[in-house]
Write a protein that holds these residues in place. Structure first.
Motif, PDB file in Angstrom:
ATOM      1  N   PHE A 164       0.870  -1.359  -0.002  1.00  0.00           N
ATOM      2  CA  PHE A 164       0.100  -0.063  -0.019  1.00  0.00           C
ATOM      3  C   PHE A 164       0.780   1.141   0.031  1.00  0.00           C
ATOM      4  O   PHE A 164       0.720   2.136  -0.837  1.00  0.00           O
ATOM      5  N   GLY A 219      -8.045  -2.682  -0.066  1.00  0.00           N
ATOM      6  CA  GLY A 219      -6.937  -1.780  -0.121  1.00  0.00           C
ATOM      7  C   GLY A 219      -7.093  -0.952  -1.541  1.00  0.00           C
ATOM      8  O   GLY A 219      -6.957   0.276  -1.478  1.00  0.00           O
ATOM      9  N   GLN A 233      -1.937   8.500   0.702  1.00  0.00           N
ATOM     10  CA  GLN A 233      -2.014   7.974   2.025  1.00  0.00           C
ATOM     11  C   GLN A 233      -1.317   8.677   3.045  1.00  0.00           C
ATOM     12  O   GLN A 233      -0.348   9.293   2.907  1.00  0.00           O
ATOM     13  N   PHE A 241      -6.358   0.862   7.068  1.00  0.00           N
ATOM     14  CA  PHE A 241      -5.939  -0.290   6.224  1.00  0.00           C
ATOM     15  C   PHE A 241      -5.912  -1.563   7.111  1.00  0.00           C
ATOM     16  O   PHE A 241      -6.417  -2.613   6.837  1.00  0.00           O
TER      17      PHE A 241
END
Length: 260
Positions: A164, A219, A233, A241
């Protein structure tokens, strides 16, 4: 090729660094946190997750031995995981819910996420998170099955964090996520392999595949939402997450009743 002694030293330093970020245990790494060290150590996040899962499983086992109901034992187990992590990920989930749910502009959303106070969206997110995980563990009930589920959830939820971080750009130039930088491909691959292995061992191959698909979808959806609303993010998004991962894996474990 790196000498074995030096390689082992780096592995231990990465493990300590990951544990120091994920838990409140006094295991801070002696390795400097700069020059991409944090990003490289992200491969060890699933290992740190195993520690959290085992702590929760131990509390559940003791509570069961004392004659407490699965509902009470599950609540105590979740309290233990929140305690050992300092509620780090729960805080990220609450801030993410408040930030993405409130505020009209990108700047205002980021400002809300940095505010230490919790709002209505954050409270609702925490209630749902604890409620779903508690219900899943109470449904599983069997202490051994709970151990498998907790460990798999804690490991797999963190196994996707390096990917991620690598695929979604930071939303702002400052903050821990931005300063850490994107994890190298090797760290992403090792973390993913550890998470997949944990799911396969705990749930079995078929159920592990279901878990991986759900984690991937979560995700992707969270990444799209974060990029659209705040440009990328943050540490709070990563915490959210992780929480989504825990919830999904525990729900899969409860649905398939692993270990029975």
């Amino acid at each position: 090729m790196m000498p074995r002694a030096e390689l082992l030293k780096d592995v231990i330093a990465d493990l300590r660094m990951a544990a120091s970020f994920v838990t409140i245990l006094p295991v801070a790494s002696s390795k400097p946190a700069g020059d991409g060290a944090i990003a490289r150590a992200t491969w060890a996040l699933p290992v740190a997750g195993l520690l959290v899962g085992l702590a929760g499983a131990l509390v559940y086992k003791v509570a069961s031995r004392l004659g407490l109901t699965p509902n009470l034992a599950a609540l105590l187990a979740l309290a233990a995981t929140a305690l050992i992590t300092g509620a780090l990920h729960e805080d990220g989930l609450a801030d993410t819910a408040d930030g993405l749910g409130g505020g009209r502009t990108r700047e205002r959303k980021l400002e809300i996420m940095r505010d230490s106070r919790i709002g209505t969206y954050g409270v609702c997110a925490l209630i749902l998170s604890f409620g779903l995980r508690w219900s899943a563990l109470a449904t599983i009930a069997n202490p051994w099955a709970v151990t498998l589920a907790l460990c798999a959830a804690q490991i797999a939820a963190r196994a996707g964090v390096p990917a991620f971080m690598s695929l979604v750009p930071p939303a702002r130039p400052d903050g821990l996520s931005a300063s850490a930088g994107p994890p190298p491909g090797r760290s992403v691959a090792i973390a993913f392999a550890l998470g997949t292995l944990a799911l396969a061992l705990a749930l079995g191959p078929g159920k592990a595949l279901v878990g991986l698909i759900l984690l991937s979808l979560a995700g992707v959806l969270l990444a799209r939402l974060a990029i659209r609303q705040i440009g990328g993010q943050t540490g709070d998004i990563l915490g959210a997450f992780e929480q989504l991962g825990e919830i999904l894996i525990l729900l899969v474990a409860a649905a398939f009743q692993i270990g029975r």
